[in-house]
Motif scaffolding. Structure first.
Motif, PDB file in Angstrom:
ATOM      1  N   ALA A 126     -29.883  22.529 -23.842  1.00 43.70           N
ATOM      2  CA  ALA A 126     -28.851  23.957 -23.617  1.00 43.70           C
ATOM      3  C   ALA A 126     -28.381  24.647 -25.658  1.00 43.70           C
ATOM      4  O   ALA A 126     -28.578  25.306 -25.877  1.00 43.70           O
ATOM      5  N   ILE A 127     -27.340  23.282 -25.653  1.00 49.28           N
ATOM      6  CA  ILE A 127     -26.776  23.016 -26.968  1.00 49.28           C
ATOM      7  C   ILE A 127     -27.819  23.248 -28.101  1.00 49.28           C
ATOM      8  O   ILE A 127     -27.719  24.164 -29.567  1.00 49.28           O
ATOM      9  N   GLN A 179     -29.879  30.370 -21.789  1.00 54.66           N
ATOM     10  CA  GLN A 179     -29.343  28.566 -21.896  1.00 54.66           C
ATOM     11  C   GLN A 179     -28.727  29.023 -21.570  1.00 54.66           C
ATOM     12  O   GLN A 179     -27.351  27.851 -20.886  1.00 54.66           O
ATOM     13  N   VAL A 180     -27.021  30.475 -21.450  1.00 55.50           N
ATOM     14  CA  VAL A 180     -26.466  30.482 -20.844  1.00 55.50           C
ATOM     15  C   VAL A 180     -26.198  29.686 -19.903  1.00 55.50           C
ATOM     16  O   VAL A 180     -24.987  29.600 -18.945  1.00 55.50           O
ATOM     17  N   THR A 181     -26.555  30.264 -19.099  1.00 55.38           N
ATOM     18  CA  THR A 181     -26.441  30.178 -17.206  1.00 55.38           C
ATOM     19  C   THR A 181     -27.314  28.818 -17.440  1.00 55.38           C
ATOM     20  O   THR A 181     -26.941  28.482 -15.675  1.00 55.38           O
ATOM     21  N   LYS A 182     -27.381  27.999 -18.507  1.00 57.54           N
ATOM     22  CA  LYS A 182     -27.865  26.723 -18.225  1.00 57.54           C
ATOM     23  C   LYS A 182     -27.093  25.401 -18.111  1.00 57.54           C
ATOM     24  O   LYS A 182     -26.922  24.655 -17.324  1.00 57.54           O
ATOM     25  N   LEU A 183     -25.695  25.949 -19.109  1.00 60.23           N
ATOM     26  CA  LEU A 183     -24.934  24.762 -19.059  1.00 60.23           C
ATOM     27  C   LEU A 183     -24.084  24.726 -18.493  1.00 60.23           C
ATOM     28  O   LEU A 183     -23.598  25.490 -17.870  1.00 60.23           O
ATOM     29  N   TRP A 205     -19.645  25.549 -26.167  1.00 57.11           N
ATOM     30  CA  TRP A 205     -20.726  26.491 -26.429  1.00 57.11           C
ATOM     31  C   TRP A 205     -21.206  27.900 -25.656  1.00 57.11           C
ATOM     32  O   TRP A 205     -21.970  28.282 -25.845  1.00 57.11           O
ATOM     33  N   LYS A 206     -20.730  27.598 -24.084  1.00 52.03           N
ATOM     34  CA  LYS A 206     -21.119  29.239 -23.314  1.00 52.03           C
ATOM     35  C   LYS A 206     -20.692  30.088 -24.077  1.00 52.03           C
ATOM     36  O   LYS A 206     -20.908  30.983 -24.092  1.00 52.03           O
ATOM     37  N   ARG A 207     -19.135  30.291 -24.829  1.00 49.02           N
ATOM     38  CA  ARG A 207     -18.756  31.064 -25.451  1.00 49.02           C
ATOM     39  C   ARG A 207     -19.088  31.646 -26.946  1.00 49.02           C
ATOM     40  O   ARG A 207     -19.513  32.910 -26.940  1.00 49.02           O
TER      41      ARG A 207
END
Length: 492
Positions: A126-127, A179-183, A205-207
């Motif tokens: 995700a990152i 990717q936000v939902t996968k983190l 990383w989400k923010r």
């Protein structure tokens, strides 16, 4: 005879086992330690982060392009770039580092984690995907249509097809939302020492991903066909969580010694090719901006802050000694001065704009003030000076593009490419409606550009090594590979 046969059979079997063991050892020994078959994903992340930031911050792509086009800096001697005559080898290098450097490293991280997944693989993938979005966004805003789908899984190579910029934007917003939902904050990601930006902090990383959604969405907010997508992306990002303080800033932290010091710090050690632009210095003086002594140094000859007229020809520019003008400040050229991927001040200015565009509810003025405060505090301005400066640059909703735009432009100082993009998108003027930017004083060296380039021409390598697809891309963007060609989001 039976004894002899079984004895020989036994010896042969032992030899086969020994040879098998030796072959395994030989395979291990024969691996080149300098070219291992697999690489630690953490080291690939460090490499990707550094290549990307060095590439957009260095004296070539930042100093001679972004910082000129945003009129933060003028040239001290070699002024042709400020008059829009580019160096093709620099253009080639920018493109190649993004594709064959940063994107290649990020694709390899994804490949390694997909081939042999571990508990941390979901977050590492995700990152890597989020940083790929940031990289592609930079490329598409420099050039317009670029190779995208053809390079998602690996190195961009000759023969790669170009994709429409508007389609790339749509996909980038989609990927960030996914990717936000996968983190997964309950799982590790990268070791702290191999993630220079956030030290492996999944929450940050989400923010960052959500804040990057804001930047990408607001840039296409004038495109009517993307209205629904823009509205959803911005609202979803805010709901999920964007930057809320300077502690969230996405920064690449340099160190004292080369080769890991700030690239502009290294460049200024051997020569002084840039000074402050009159456009920026004059405006900051008019508004009594307390960031000026941080952004710039007083002219050695007078002790005053003096910007150099933008776009003087080389002969005229050389007649003005460096001692007569302000050079960039020591703080912004410090060896450890960080490179900025995205910061909190920009997020607040985006939120203010989103409210003015009726995408979000709330007070645009409140977010405008928060953006200014975030910028001043990040630059180390004394607390006693912050409130008085904010009071001196009041909010005016009737001129919101200029009011927000000028402050965002100042806050983006040292992020030359972003300052250029926002200048194009918002057509920034002073809050009173008067012109802020000027054409090169001694004229443009590009026949098709008078005021400022609106995109970069494609690298010469693409014209020579990928001609068929290059020709299609040129037709797609209007039939001419010109620095005067406009981005699909640059409508005014």
């Amino acid at each position: 005879m039976k004894k002899t046969f079984y004895k020989h059979l036994y010896i042969a079997s032992v030899l086969m086992l020994l040879l098998a063991g030796c072959t395994k050892k030989f395979d291990e020994i024969n691996q080149d330690p300098n070219n291992p078959k697999t690489t630690d994903p953490g080291y690939l992340l460090v490499s990707a982060e550094k290549k990307a930031m060095d590439n957009i911050l260095n004296e070539w792509n930042n100093g001679r392009t972004g910082m000129h086009y945003a009129q933060y800096w003028s040239a001290t001697t070699y002024s042709n770039e400020s008059r829009y005559q580019i160096r093709e080898n620099v253009n080639n290098t920018f493109w190649n580092i993004m594709y064959a450097g940063t994107l290649k490293d990020l694709n390899e991280i994804i490949k390694i984690n997909t081939t042999k997944p571990f508990d941390y693989s979901v977050n590492q993938i995700a990152i890597a995907e989020i940083l790929k979005v940031w990289t592609y966004h930079m490329l598409v805003d420099v050039y317009e249509d670029i190779p995208y789908k053809s390079s998602l899984g690996g190195l961009e190579r000759p023969g790669s097809q170009y994709d429409k910029a508007i389609d790339i934007y749509t996909d980038l917003l989609k990927i960030l939302g996914e990717q936000v939902t996968k983190l997964d904050v309950s799982q590790p990601s990268f070791p702290a020492k191999t993630d220079i930006i956030y030290g492996g902090d999944v929450n940050k990383w989400k923010r960052f991903a959500n804040s990057l959604r804001l930047r990408i969405a607001i840039r296409v907010s004038d495109v009517a066909s993307m209205g629904t997508l823009v509205n959803k992306a911005i609202n979803d990002a805010v709901t999920s969580g964007v930057f809320t303080s300077n502690a969230d800033n996405a920064l690449f932290r340099y160190v004292d010694a080369p080769p890991n010091n700030n690239p502009l710090n290294e460049s200024f050690k051997s020569r002084v090719d840039f000074c402050m632009c009159k456009t920026m210095v004059d405006y900051m003086q008019d508004t009594k901006d307390p960031r000026l002594p941080i952004y710039a140094a007083p002219a050695k000859g007078s002790g005053k802050y003096i910007g150099k007229a933008y776009g003087l020809n080389q002969q005229n520019g050389e007649t003005i000694p460096n001692s007569a003008v302000s050079l960039p400040g020591s703080a912004v050229l410090d060896a450890k001065s960080p490179g900025v991927y995205l910061d909190y001040a920009e997020v607040e200015f985006i939120l203010a704009e989103a409210i003015e565009r009726n995408i979000l509810s709330g007070s645009a003025e409140e977010h405008y003030k928060k953006g200014i405060r975030a910028s001043l505090e990040y630059q180390g301005v004394a607390a006693s000076d912050v409130d008085s400066y904010i009071a001196g640059v009041p909010y005016n909703g009737g001129q919101w593009k200029n009011v927000i735009g000028t402050q965002k432009w100042i806050a983006l100082y040292m992020q030359g490419l972003e300052g250029w993009f926002e200048r194009l998108r918002l057509d920034i003027k002073k809050p009173n409606g008067q012109d802020l930017f000027v054409a090169p004083v001694d004229g443009s060296l590009d026949r098709e550009v008078t005021m400022v380039p609106t995109r970069m021409t494609y690298p010469v390598d693409e014209q020579q090594l990928n001609k068929a697809n290059y020709d299609k891309a040129v037709q797609s963007i209007g039939g001419k590979d010109s620095k005067a060609g406009k981005h699909f989001w640059d409508l005014y």
